[in-house]
Design an enzyme around this catalytic site. Structure first.
Site, short mmCIF file in Angstrom:
data_model
loop_
_atom_site.label_atom_id
_atom_site.label_comp_id
_atom_site.label_asym_id
_atom_site.label_seq_id
_atom_site.Cartn_x
_atom_site.Cartn_y
_atom_site.Cartn_z
N ASP A 127 0.90 -1.14 0.00
CA ASP A 127 0.00 0.00 0.00
C ASP A 127 0.94 1.19 0.00
O ASP A 127 1.56 1.49 1.03
CB ASP A 127 -0.89 0.01 1.25
N HIS A 128 1.11 1.83 -1.12
CA HIS A 128 2.21 2.80 -1.22
C HIS A 128 2.02 3.99 -0.27
O HIS A 128 2.96 4.69 0.03
CB HIS A 128 2.45 3.24 -2.67
N HIS A 177 -5.83 2.80 0.93
CA HIS A 177 -5.13 3.98 1.46
C HIS A 177 -5.88 4.72 2.56
O HIS A 177 -5.31 5.06 3.59
CB HIS A 177 -4.83 4.97 0.33
C1 BG6 Z 1 -3.43 4.52 -6.47
C2 BG6 Z 1 -4.74 4.56 -7.21
O1 BG6 Z 1 -3.44 3.45 -5.58
O2 BG6 Z 1 -3.24 5.74 -5.78
C3 BG6 Z 1 -4.76 5.74 -8.16
O3 BG6 Z 1 -4.93 3.37 -7.94
C4 BG6 Z 1 -4.43 7.01 -7.44
O4 BG6 Z 1 -6.02 5.84 -8.79
C5 BG6 Z 1 -3.17 6.86 -6.61
O5 BG6 Z 1 -4.25 8.01 -8.40
C6 BG6 Z 1 -2.93 8.09 -5.74
O6 BG6 Z 1 -1.66 8.02 -5.19
P1 BG6 Z 1 -0.87 9.31 -4.77
O7 BG6 Z 1 0.41 8.80 -4.18
O8 BG6 Z 1 -0.67 10.14 -5.98
O9 BG6 Z 1 -1.73 10.01 -3.75
#
Ligand code: BG6
Length: 490
Positions: free
Chosen positions: A177-178, A240
């Site tokens: 989960d980045h 997230h």
């Molecule tokens: C991803 C989603 O997990 O997270 C995307 O699949 C989204 O749709 C992205 O744009 C958002 O990540 P960040 O790091 O730009 O907030």
């Protein structure tokens, strides 16, 4: 030398994620001398490529991500390519042979990381082949890194989990989960548990509500095919948003280790009040963007995007009110919202404290502003504490002031990218910032009930917010009903 050693196999090595995030992040680790010379990468994808062609791609990816590419040739020399037919055993057998050779050449101690950065429909098949064709028979560690989406709902997630569990044990599985790799998301825990002034107030006696916002400027881009089946609820909330809520709401772990932290997060998810049937409309708002202007540019409505149905019922925006039914949080709404094609790119958490028992500064007809703690996740990183102080001059009037901390990161410019940290954690065997199966299962369980209602009732008012706006008005009403409003995130 204490630096991690491993053979990293990236499935989906010609894809977007590999090129935009994984190669540059590995390069950063290499450049910072966090990787030893003992590493090798096998890029794996369907199309045939020579090692040279692949190494060229790697160089390009690094050069477009960073100015500093002094050691790029040396770095790229550790990269190899293997073209794989994911369903063909022979293809895995020759991959195994290459892996064995590299293991010996670079003295990798039989350590292997399998990174699945590709279409999820193949996750299960690949995991099974890795086992059956002997790639997971190693003397060192074997770890599976798996990207989202982890299933589409609880049932499919279970099925996928069962498949990968035949080849890897739970503690060998690193579900990405980045958001958990973001500097300020990791900071939530430190702010809470390393300061005497917050934790005593961190409960329903002193906090009136919490607001978690993650807004994006981008639309669905070329991901219509995936997104039509997903929507914002599955794409952002299931993972997230709920992860951030869990970190905000969890009890202090008895120790800062993987098991203890994860088990506290799991308890939050277990205490999340399920919303079903009619409650869904009461507690959740869905939205879909129409056309509009974003950063001075005219953009089309979601329904006119590529690979999107003209009558799409898919939500590109979600706002919700979460209740955590435990002693600490009973009665405190946690509002979340996330959307595409919004006015700004911003992820922020606002903790709103309750009003003081009595206002001595009412004479000026001024209502005091509540104290807020704002955690800026991105693009700025930092913390702001909103207080009241004396207005300079004769009178005893109060005026809002802000204490600001801007996180400039350890190297003074940029904090490390989420992927850089997560890759390094995985190489070191630290799974704290990855999602445990129990968390995945509980969050799907919560989200499924909502999608069930939404899928069975067509949203009558879609599109209900213009691109470049702050989202549908129903999201404001959600808070107004409780006597609150969204604190602006700009
Ligand atoms: C991803 C989603 O997990 O997270 C995307 O699949 C989204 O749709 C992205 O744009 C958002 O990540 P960040 O790091 O730009 O907030």
């Amino acid at each position: 030398n204490g630096k991690p050693t491993a053979l990293i196999m990236i499935f989906g090595a010609t894809g977007d994620l590999a090129n935009r995030k994984l190669f540059p992040s590995l390069y950063k680790l290499f450049e910072k001398d966090k990787l030893s010379e003992q590493f090798a990468v096998i890029g794996i994808a369907r199309r045939p490529l020579t090692n040279d062609e692949f190494q060229n791609n790697v160089r390009k990816s690094i050069q477009s991500a960073s100015k500093d590419d002094n050691r790029v040739d040396e770095f790229a020399s550790h990269f190899y390519y293997h073209s794989l037919d994911v369903t063909d055993s022979d293809s895995y057998v020759s991959l195994k042979k290459l892996a064995g050779e590299l293991d010996e050449h670079y003295q990798l101690d039989g350590n292997r990381i399998f990174y699945l950065a590709m279409a999820p429909e193949f996750f299960g098949t690949i995991a099974l082949h890795l086992k059956e064709d002997g790639l997971t028979d190693v003397n060192g560690f074997k770890r599976l890194v798996i990207e989202k989406p982890f299933g589409h709902d609880l049932e499919s997630a279970k099925e996928l989990n069962n498949q990968i569990r035949t080849a890897f044990s739970e503690d060998e599985i690193y579900r990405i989960d980045h958001y958990l790799g973001k500097e300020m998301v990791q900071n939530i825990e430190v702010i809470r548990f390393a300061n005497a002034i917050f934790e005593p107030l961190w409960n329903n006696r002193f906090i009136s509500n919490i607001q978690v916002t993650s807004s994006e400027i981008l639309g669905v881009e070329e991901r219509g095919r995936y997104y039509e089946k997903s929507g914002a609820l599955r794409d952002m909330v299931q993972n997230h948003m709920l992860q951030m809520v869990a970190l905000l709401a969890m009890e202090p772990p008895i120790r800062l280790n993987t098991e203890e932290i994860r088990s506290e997060k799991v308890k939050v998810l277990r205490a999340l009040r399920p919303m079903e049937g009619d409650e869904v409309e009461q507690y959740f708002v869905r939205g879909q963007y129409g056309s509009g202007t974003v950063s001075g540019e005219d953009v089309p409505a979601y329904r006119n995007e590529v690979m999107v149905s003209e009558e799409s019922n898919t939500e590109t925006y979600v706002a919700g009110k979460l209740m955590i039914d435990n002693f600490r949080w009973a009665g405190v709404p946690i509002y979340i919202r996330t959307g595409k094609r919004m006015e700004t790119k911003s992820t922020k958490i606002v903790i709103q404290f309750k009003d003081i028992p009595m206002n001595l500064y009412y004479r000026t007809e001024q209502t005091l502003n509540p104290n807020l703690l704002v955690i800026h996740i991105q693009p700025e990183e930092g913390i702001t504490l909103h207080l009241n102080a004396k207005k300079a001059g004769q009178s005893m009037e109060a005026t809002p002031v802000k204490l600001n901390f801007a996180n400039k990161g350890i190297d003074g410019i940029n904090t490390p990218e989420a992927y850089e940290k997560l890759l390094f954690d995985c190489m070191r065997g630290d799974a704290t910032n990855f999602t445990h199966w129990d968390e995945v299962a509980l969050s799907w369980g919560f989200v499924d009930k909502i999608s069930e209602v939404w899928e069975n009732s067509k949203a009558k008012n879609f599109p209900n917010y213009a691109s470049g706006s702050v989202g549908p008005k129903e999201a404001d009403e959600l808070l107004e009903r409780d006597g609150f409003f969204w604190w602006p995130v700009t």
